[in-house]
Design an enzyme around this catalytic site. Sequence first.
Site, short mmCIF file in Angstrom:
data_model
loop_
_atom_site.label_atom_id
_atom_site.label_comp_id
_atom_site.label_asym_id
_atom_site.label_seq_id
_atom_site.Cartn_x
_atom_site.Cartn_y
_atom_site.Cartn_z
CB CYS A 158 7.03 -7.70 -7.76
SG CYS A 158 7.07 -5.94 -7.39
CB CYS A 205 4.44 -5.40 -10.30
SG CYS A 205 5.90 -6.11 -11.06
CG HIS A 260 -1.05 0.81 -4.50
ND1 HIS A 260 -0.82 0.59 -5.84
CD2 HIS A 260 -1.66 -0.32 -4.04
CE1 HIS A 260 -1.27 -0.61 -6.17
NE2 HIS A 260 -1.76 -1.19 -5.10
CD GLU A 292 -2.84 -1.20 -0.13
OE1 GLU A 292 -2.98 -0.19 -0.83
OE2 GLU A 292 -3.33 -2.30 -0.44
#
Length: 185
Positions: free
Chosen positions: A148, A143, A136, A133
């Site tokens: 990842c 991704c 983001h 988060e």
Amino acid sequence: MRACSILLVPFFEGERFYAEALRRKLTEIFSLESFWSSPEPLSLESYDMNRAQYRAFDLLRTACLRKENPMQIVLGITEADIYEDRLNFVFGLASAFYHCAVISTARLSNRFYDMAEDKRLLFRRIVTESVHEIGHTLGLEHCPDPHCVMHFSNSLADTDNKGYRFCPNCRRKVDISLASCHTES
Ligand SMILES: [Zn+2]
Ligand SMILES: [Zn+2]
């Protein structure tokens, strides 16, 4: 001033076993100072009686109000189950515009699935969702690399599979996004 830092806002009272370790881990991963704020109460107005869940965006907004300066990243952490419209639940929610996010630990705990708690695993999941988060909030999108941390998690198996590391491509984006922070001091 705590510019370019991470503020962790707990929607719960009292100590948690992972609190200090999470703070240290986020500092290590993002090379930013991080702090826990005082607790924020869960507002009944954010609660949906029919679903017995809290609205993720309401918690994100509440946590975001604790922001101390525009460069600070805010991460709210709740133990309540949270949702967004059209979704049964969310592990977390982020706003790249405000650099604010929220995660829920409810579905990260084995206990949610009637299994014995595994603190080591729970900690790893909390770190993974927190890093995702925060990624983001720095403008990163999902991704395609399943290992990842920015890979989309639809289930705990996805979360456990990917872990909390950025692939080289996403790591580069994080470093670019935080470049102004890391050259300041
Ligand atoms: Zn995501
Ligand atoms: Zn990636």
